[in-house]
Design a protein around this motif. Sequence first.
Motif, mmCIF file in Angstrom:
data_model
loop_
_atom_site.group_PDB
_atom_site.id
_atom_site.type_symbol
_atom_site.label_atom_id
_atom_site.label_comp_id
_atom_site.label_asym_id
_atom_site.label_seq_id
_atom_site.Cartn_x
_atom_site.Cartn_y
_atom_site.Cartn_z
ATOM 1 N N ARG A 1 -3.113 -0.479 -8.312
ATOM 2 C CA ARG A 1 -4.205 -1.235 -8.928
ATOM 3 C C ARG A 1 -4.534 -2.499 -8.141
ATOM 4 O O ARG A 1 -5.699 -2.906 -8.084
ATOM 5 C CB ARG A 1 -3.842 -1.580 -10.372
ATOM 6 C CG ARG A 1 -5.026 -2.103 -11.149
ATOM 7 C CD ARG A 1 -4.829 -2.007 -12.639
ATOM 8 N NE ARG A 1 -6.066 -2.325 -13.344
ATOM 9 C CZ ARG A 1 -6.154 -2.465 -14.646
ATOM 10 N NH1 ARG A 1 -5.084 -2.293 -15.407
ATOM 11 N NH2 ARG A 1 -7.310 -2.756 -15.219
ATOM 12 N N TYR A 2 -3.509 -3.107 -7.522
ATOM 13 C CA TYR A 2 -3.716 -4.341 -6.766
ATOM 14 C C TYR A 2 -3.109 -4.165 -5.376
ATOM 15 O O TYR A 2 -2.022 -4.682 -5.079
ATOM 16 C CB TYR A 2 -3.100 -5.533 -7.509
ATOM 17 C CG TYR A 2 -3.599 -5.624 -8.930
ATOM 18 C CD1 TYR A 2 -4.927 -5.946 -9.193
ATOM 19 C CD2 TYR A 2 -2.754 -5.336 -9.999
ATOM 20 C CE1 TYR A 2 -5.397 -5.998 -10.496
ATOM 21 C CE2 TYR A 2 -3.220 -5.384 -11.307
ATOM 22 C CZ TYR A 2 -4.548 -5.712 -11.546
ATOM 23 O OH TYR A 2 -5.021 -5.754 -12.833
ATOM 24 N N PRO A 3 -3.787 -3.422 -4.510
ATOM 25 C CA PRO A 3 -3.208 -3.057 -3.203
ATOM 26 C C PRO A 3 -2.934 -4.244 -2.289
ATOM 27 O O PRO A 3 -2.173 -4.101 -1.328
ATOM 28 C CB PRO A 3 -4.263 -2.116 -2.610
ATOM 29 C CG PRO A 3 -5.526 -2.418 -3.341
ATOM 30 C CD PRO A 3 -5.127 -2.819 -4.709
ATOM 31 N N ARG A 4 -3.532 -5.386 -2.554
ATOM 32 C CA ARG A 4 -3.263 -6.567 -1.712
ATOM 33 C C ARG A 4 -2.010 -7.316 -2.148
ATOM 34 O O ARG A 4 -1.554 -8.223 -1.464
ATOM 35 C CB ARG A 4 -4.469 -7.501 -1.730
ATOM 36 C CG ARG A 4 -5.733 -6.867 -1.119
ATOM 37 C CD ARG A 4 -6.887 -7.832 -1.124
ATOM 38 N NE ARG A 4 -6.603 -9.017 -0.306
ATOM 39 C CZ ARG A 4 -7.385 -10.095 -0.273
ATOM 40 N NH1 ARG A 4 -8.485 -10.143 -1.027
ATOM 41 N NH2 ARG A 4 -7.074 -11.122 0.491
ATOM 42 N N ALA A 5 -1.443 -6.935 -3.281
ATOM 43 C CA ALA A 5 -0.178 -7.536 -3.728
ATOM 44 C C ALA A 5 0.974 -6.952 -2.923
ATOM 45 O O ALA A 5 1.004 -5.758 -2.635
ATOM 46 C CB ALA A 5 0.034 -7.273 -5.214
ATOM 47 N N LEU A 6 1.925 -7.788 -2.558
ATOM 48 C CA LEU A 6 3.083 -7.359 -1.778
ATOM 49 C C LEU A 6 4.230 -7.088 -2.751
ATOM 50 O O LEU A 6 5.096 -7.933 -2.972
ATOM 51 C CB LEU A 6 3.461 -8.437 -0.758
ATOM 52 C CG LEU A 6 2.306 -8.918 0.145
ATOM 53 C CD1 LEU A 6 2.796 -10.022 1.074
ATOM 54 C CD2 LEU A 6 1.711 -7.762 0.924
ATOM 55 N N GLY B 1 -6.281 -12.042 -9.508
ATOM 56 C CA GLY B 1 -6.297 -12.171 -8.054
ATOM 57 C C GLY B 1 -5.193 -13.054 -7.505
ATOM 58 O O GLY B 1 -5.212 -13.412 -6.325
ATOM 59 N N LEU B 2 -4.208 -13.375 -8.340
ATOM 60 C CA LEU B 2 -3.169 -14.329 -7.930
ATOM 61 C C LEU B 2 -1.989 -13.674 -7.235
ATOM 62 O O LEU B 2 -1.068 -14.371 -6.799
ATOM 63 C CB LEU B 2 -2.694 -15.115 -9.159
ATOM 64 C CG LEU B 2 -3.779 -15.977 -9.809
ATOM 65 C CD1 LEU B 2 -3.271 -16.596 -11.105
ATOM 66 C CD2 LEU B 2 -4.235 -17.070 -8.841
ATOM 67 N N LEU B 3 -2.001 -12.342 -7.120
ATOM 68 C CA LEU B 3 -0.956 -11.653 -6.368
ATOM 69 C C LEU B 3 -1.419 -11.259 -4.967
ATOM 70 O O LEU B 3 -0.617 -10.764 -4.171
ATOM 71 C CB LEU B 3 -0.489 -10.399 -7.120
ATOM 72 C CG LEU B 3 0.150 -10.623 -8.491
ATOM 73 C CD1 LEU B 3 0.627 -9.295 -9.078
ATOM 74 C CD2 LEU B 3 1.297 -11.620 -8.420
ATOM 75 N N ASP B 4 -2.672 -11.473 -4.655
ATOM 76 C CA ASP B 4 -3.200 -11.082 -3.343
ATOM 77 C C ASP B 4 -2.464 -11.820 -2.229
ATOM 78 O O ASP B 4 -2.428 -13.064 -2.202
ATOM 79 C CB ASP B 4 -4.689 -11.391 -3.248
ATOM 80 C CG ASP B 4 -5.531 -10.518 -4.163
ATOM 81 O OD1 ASP B 4 -4.957 -9.606 -4.787
ATOM 82 O OD2 ASP B 4 -6.746 -10.753 -4.245
ATOM 83 N N GLY B 5 -1.844 -11.036 -1.329
ATOM 84 C CA GLY B 5 -1.121 -11.634 -0.219
ATOM 85 C C GLY B 5 0.193 -12.263 -0.593
ATOM 86 O O GLY B 5 0.861 -12.868 0.252
ATOM 87 N N ARG B 6 0.596 -12.136 -1.855
ATOM 88 C CA ARG B 6 1.848 -12.724 -2.320
ATOM 89 C C ARG B 6 2.895 -11.647 -2.577
ATOM 90 O O ARG B 6 2.588 -10.572 -3.073
ATOM 91 C CB ARG B 6 1.646 -13.498 -3.622
ATOM 92 C CG ARG B 6 1.044 -14.883 -3.466
ATOM 93 C CD ARG B 6 1.136 -15.633 -4.790
ATOM 94 N NE ARG B 6 0.814 -17.043 -4.642
ATOM 95 C CZ ARG B 6 -0.357 -17.574 -4.968
ATOM 96 N NH1 ARG B 6 -1.311 -16.796 -5.469
ATOM 97 N NH2 ARG B 6 -0.581 -18.861 -4.817
#
Length: 323
Positions: free
Chosen positions: A139-144, A119-124
């Motif tokens: 896989r991690y849609p909240r990652a930028l 969860g460390l890429l969320d919003g990053r």
Amino acid sequence: MPLNNVAVAVVNGVAPFELGIFCEVFGIDRSAMGLPVYDFAVCAVEDNPLPVGDGHFALTLPHGPERLEEADLICLPADREAATRDYPEALLGTLDRAVARGARLLSVCSGAFMLGAAGLLDGRRCTTHWMHAPALMRRYPRALVDPDVLYVDEGQIITAAGTASGIDACLHVVRQEQGAEVANTIARRMVVPPHRDGGQAQFIQRPLPRTACDTVGEVIAWMARHLDEEITVEQLAERAHMSPRTFARRFLQETGTTPYQWVLRQRVLLAQELLETTDETVDAIAGRCGFGNAAALRHHFLRTLGTTPNSFRRAFRGPRAVA
């Protein structure tokens, strides 16, 4: 948090080249060259021995996951099944705690999937190898995810694209923590540039043909030795025994940038090193770097780095800084 203690988290199926990058930058004792020695460890977080390189061989590692808990920097190399596999919950908890206590995490290539799973890429903003970027986004849609850069520094989270950009990111961290002179000396020892311009797009859109050697290497070496002089494409083309148009095209193919932009970036890099390691005035440094005067140096320094030469000097030299 100072960069003293470095640990690599190794999962089953780790990619040996990416693992080797961290070992090369942080794991070699270069104290004879006056460089810092890191408390370095390679840690198995799944099986031990563990399969490596598509199972072609195995590694037995001296440390387990508990060693990660004390690291200032945790390195995450690529693994072959990153896009589809799950990671141990214990590892993900370790990464989360590391960020909470102020440590930095550095991934190379598909190592970014470990950060995503925690969860460390969320919003990053982040990156990975361009081949893996679509899967990371899904896989991690909240990652930028930015697939067009060599690496992304988001403070405690640093992500690098392919293998060579992993070296770039490691040297970037060394430079931030211990200065240009240390990073440049390590780069010289590894026979790699201390900084590369460009992004992944150059490799996606314009792959280079396989050649026995590059055709502009000698000219680039000459350019690096004459940064304080006026340099023109016509002059460089003559040295390369090409027409200016052919030289410019070949230079772009082999470096991913133009001669002008290459020279400009090298001049800024030289200015950074001189600002950090000497007491020369900004005017004198501008002359040595080929900018001519302090105003031109300030203009290009601010445009390239987002700060002024004096601000950079104060930040990296502290009380030793002079105007």
